[in-house]
Design a protein around this motif. Structure first.
Motif, PDB file in Angstrom:
ATOM      1  N   MET A  75     -86.230  14.300 -29.067  1.00  0.00           N
ATOM      2  CA  MET A  75     -86.765  14.450 -27.802  1.00  0.00           C
ATOM      3  C   MET A  75     -87.708  13.224 -27.250  1.00  0.00           C
ATOM      4  N   LYS A  76     -87.670  13.130 -26.098  1.00  0.00           N
ATOM      5  CA  LYS A  76     -88.449  11.916 -25.294  1.00  0.00           C
ATOM      6  C   LYS A  76     -89.696  12.548 -25.284  1.00  0.00           C
ATOM      7  N   VAL A  77     -90.577  11.691 -25.872  1.00  0.00           N
ATOM      8  CA  VAL A  77     -92.200  11.847 -25.838  1.00  0.00           C
ATOM      9  C   VAL A  77     -93.016  11.057 -25.310  1.00  0.00           C
ATOM     10  N   PHE A  78     -93.957  11.875 -24.611  1.00  0.00           N
ATOM     11  CA  PHE A  78     -94.937  11.019 -23.620  1.00  0.00           C
ATOM     12  C   PHE A  78     -96.282  11.505 -24.108  1.00  0.00           C
ATOM     13  N   VAL A  79     -97.138  10.449 -24.211  1.00  0.00           N
ATOM     14  CA  VAL A  79     -98.595  10.938 -24.542  1.00  0.00           C
ATOM     15  C   VAL A  79     -99.389  10.311 -23.439  1.00  0.00           C
ATOM     16  N   ASP A  80    -100.314  11.116 -23.140  1.00  0.00           N
ATOM     17  CA  ASP A  80    -101.366  10.948 -21.943  1.00  0.00           C
ATOM     18  C   ASP A  80    -100.178  10.465 -20.708  1.00  0.00           C
ATOM     19  N   ASN A  81     -98.885  10.965 -20.452  1.00  0.00           N
ATOM     20  CA  ASN A  81     -98.031  10.748 -19.560  1.00  0.00           C
ATOM     21  C   ASN A  81     -97.491   9.568 -19.609  1.00  0.00           C
ATOM     22  N   LYS A  82     -97.504   8.648 -20.460  1.00  0.00           N
ATOM     23  CA  LYS A  82     -97.076   7.553 -20.858  1.00  0.00           C
ATOM     24  C   LYS A  82     -95.826   7.651 -22.015  1.00  0.00           C
ATOM     25  N   TYR A  83     -94.593   7.185 -21.711  1.00  0.00           N
ATOM     26  CA  TYR A  83     -93.537   7.113 -22.611  1.00  0.00           C
ATOM     27  C   TYR A  83     -93.802   6.626 -23.898  1.00  0.00           C
ATOM     28  N   LEU A 111     -99.611  15.709 -25.594  1.00  0.00           N
ATOM     29  CA  LEU A 111     -98.396  15.497 -25.823  1.00  0.00           C
ATOM     30  C   LEU A 111     -97.503  16.382 -24.802  1.00  0.00           C
ATOM     31  N   LEU A 112     -96.461  15.574 -24.179  1.00  0.00           N
ATOM     32  CA  LEU A 112     -95.365  16.074 -23.567  1.00  0.00           C
ATOM     33  C   LEU A 112     -93.944  15.575 -24.139  1.00  0.00           C
ATOM     34  N   VAL A 121     -90.042  12.817 -14.936  1.00  0.00           N
ATOM     35  CA  VAL A 121     -90.817  11.617 -14.723  1.00  0.00           C
ATOM     36  C   VAL A 121     -92.279  11.799 -14.692  1.00  0.00           C
ATOM     37  N   PRO A 122     -93.369  11.685 -15.474  1.00  0.00           N
ATOM     38  CA  PRO A 122     -94.665  11.937 -15.294  1.00  0.00           C
ATOM     39  C   PRO A 122     -95.016  11.179 -14.143  1.00  0.00           C
ATOM     40  N   ARG A 123     -95.837  11.646 -13.266  1.00  0.00           N
ATOM     41  CA  ARG A 123     -96.565  11.161 -12.146  1.00  0.00           C
ATOM     42  C   ARG A 123     -97.911  10.311 -12.551  1.00  0.00           C
ATOM     43  N   GLU A 124     -98.229   9.356 -11.767  1.00  0.00           N
ATOM     44  CA  GLU A 124     -99.487   8.665 -12.072  1.00  0.00           C
ATOM     45  C   GLU A 124    -100.405   9.506 -11.017  1.00  0.00           C
ATOM     46  N   ILE A 216     -98.654  16.144 -13.753  1.00  0.00           N
ATOM     47  CA  ILE A 216     -97.983  16.212 -12.495  1.00  0.00           C
ATOM     48  C   ILE A 216     -96.652  15.585 -12.845  1.00  0.00           C
ATOM     49  N   ILE A 217     -95.363  16.446 -12.817  1.00  0.00           N
ATOM     50  CA  ILE A 217     -94.280  15.575 -13.177  1.00  0.00           C
ATOM     51  C   ILE A 217     -93.080  16.008 -11.982  1.00  0.00           C
ATOM     52  N   ASN A 218     -92.123  15.075 -11.999  1.00  0.00           N
ATOM     53  CA  ASN A 218     -90.885  15.270 -11.231  1.00  0.00           C
ATOM     54  C   ASN A 218     -89.706  15.646 -12.064  1.00  0.00           C
ATOM     55  N   ILE A 219     -89.174  16.674 -11.848  1.00  0.00           N
ATOM     56  CA  ILE A 219     -88.164  17.001 -12.648  1.00  0.00           C
ATOM     57  C   ILE A 219     -86.674  16.851 -11.958  1.00  0.00           C
ATOM     58  N   LEU A 220     -85.664  16.278 -12.560  1.00  0.00           N
ATOM     59  CA  LEU A 220     -84.632  15.994 -12.228  1.00  0.00           C
ATOM     60  C   LEU A 220     -84.190  15.524 -10.743  1.00  0.00           C
ATOM     61  N   ASP A 221     -85.179  14.768 -10.463  1.00  0.00           N
ATOM     62  CA  ASP A 221     -85.342  14.129  -9.082  1.00  0.00           C
ATOM     63  C   ASP A 221     -85.362  14.978  -7.920  1.00  0.00           C
ATOM     64  N   ASN A 222     -86.256  16.243  -8.311  1.00  0.00           N
ATOM     65  CA  ASN A 222     -86.348  17.230  -7.162  1.00  0.00           C
ATOM     66  C   ASN A 222     -87.121  16.531  -6.245  1.00  0.00           C
ATOM     67  N   SER A 223     -87.071  17.086  -5.086  1.00  0.00           N
ATOM     68  CA  SER A 223     -87.707  16.476  -3.758  1.00  0.00           C
ATOM     69  C   SER A 223     -89.080  16.809  -4.161  1.00  0.00           C
ATOM     70  N   ASN A 224     -89.587  17.969  -4.599  1.00  0.00           N
ATOM     71  CA  ASN A 224     -91.089  18.238  -4.872  1.00  0.00           C
ATOM     72  C   ASN A 224     -91.499  18.202  -6.301  1.00  0.00           C
ATOM     73  N   ASP A 225     -92.572  17.517  -6.559  1.00  0.00           N
ATOM     74  CA  ASP A 225     -93.160  17.468  -7.992  1.00  0.00           C
ATOM     75  C   ASP A 225     -93.556  18.992  -8.505  1.00  0.00           C
ATOM     76  N   SER A 226     -93.788  19.163  -9.984  1.00  0.00           N
ATOM     77  CA  SER A 226     -94.067  20.273 -10.606  1.00  0.00           C
ATOM     78  C   SER A 226     -95.641  19.868 -10.891  1.00  0.00           C
ATOM     79  N   ILE A 227     -96.391  20.929 -11.217  1.00  0.00           N
ATOM     80  CA  ILE A 227     -97.793  20.760 -11.653  1.00  0.00           C
ATOM     81  C   ILE A 227     -97.991  21.749 -12.959  1.00  0.00           C
TER      82      ILE A 227
END
Length: 257
Positions: A75-83, A111-112, A121-124, A216-227
């Motif tokens: 899996m793709k792993v992010f720690v503190d929202n960083k790849y 962990l994400l 894509v995790p948002r900053e 806060i993440i963007n999923i599949l290049d959606n127009s709106n971010d998810s939380i």
């Protein structure tokens, strides 16, 4: 000449038969193939912290199992929202990361993890405390005037739909007034394009948890971010249990999945 006439009659009969069968049996429904085999809906997987295990289908999250996650190659792993890299996940008291040599890789932080085909894509963002404008909004819309016992005091200013208008995510938990349960409350709201959307409004004895922002993440290049929120049970106890709340944009509104 008779052979040609017979051929024409046969073609007409078969054509009529084909049309009758088409309208009697019906054409294949959308989302199925001509041999009645359903088309596959894309399914993705996500892990948040230790207890958040989800699958994502048709713009909705639902629960998944540890076994499903452990069966994935990596899996793709992010720690503190960083790849952080691509790893296999194995659960032993906590989620552990294994590299391609099946060696444990240590990490420290939030962990994400998402399946490799899941474009996330995790948002900053920067977290601040409520200001006077926020307090006025809370007073006018929710009757909240006391901010003395705040356990969580988080506001994020972020453009959730990338339209150039900055939105606000406000997360407040007031759980530390041990003498008066009437002062307990949890509020999670979004000021979205100048409209206030209430996601969580818990008061008094119904305010059992503490919430804070996880990602806060963007999923599949959606127009709106998810939380993604952390939902903490037993915050003031010796041990606590952390689950998650996912706020998703569906049917022209932000809702809890």
């Amino acid at each position: 000449m008779k052979n040609i006439k017979g051929l024409i009659i046969a073609i007409v009969i078969f054509s009529i038969y084909g049309l009758v069968m088409y309208f009697v049996l019906g054409k294949p429904e959308q989302g199925t193939t001509t041999n009645n085999t359903p088309t596959k809906t894309a399914t993705y997987y996500m892990v948040v912290g230790e207890s958040g295990i989800y699958k994502y289908e048709k713009n909705s999250f639902s629960k998944a199992s540890k076994n499903t996650i452990e069966a994935l190659n990596n899996m793709k792993v992010f720690v503190d929202n960083k790849y952080f890299g691509n790893y296999r996940l194995k659960y032993v008291a906590k989620w552990n990361l294994l590299n391609d040599k099946y060696e444990f890789v240590s990490y420290k932080g939030r962990l994400l993890a998402v399946s490799n085909d899941f474009e996330v894509v995790p948002r900053e963002y920067t977290v601040r405390e409520i200001n006077d404008d926020d307090k006025y909004l809370l007073l006018q819309n929710y009757g909240i005037s006391s901010f003395k016992y705040l356990t969580t005091n988080e506001v994020v200013d972020i453009d959730l739909d990338k339209n150039g208008v900055e939105d606000e995510i406000i997360v407040l938990s007031s759980m530390e007034d041990n003498d008066n349960i009437n002062n307990y409350y949890n509020l999670v709201l979004i000021k979205y394009n100048n409209e206030v959307i209430t996601l969580i409004d818990e008061r008094k004895e119904d305010a059992l948890y503490v919430y804070n922002i996880n990602s806060i993440i963007n999923i599949l290049d959606n127009s709106n971010d998810s939380i993604i929120l952390n939902k903490i049970e037993g915050y003031l106890a010796e041990s606590s249990n952390v689950t998650n709340v996912i706020i998703n944009y569906k049917n022209s509104n932000y809702v809890i999945d």
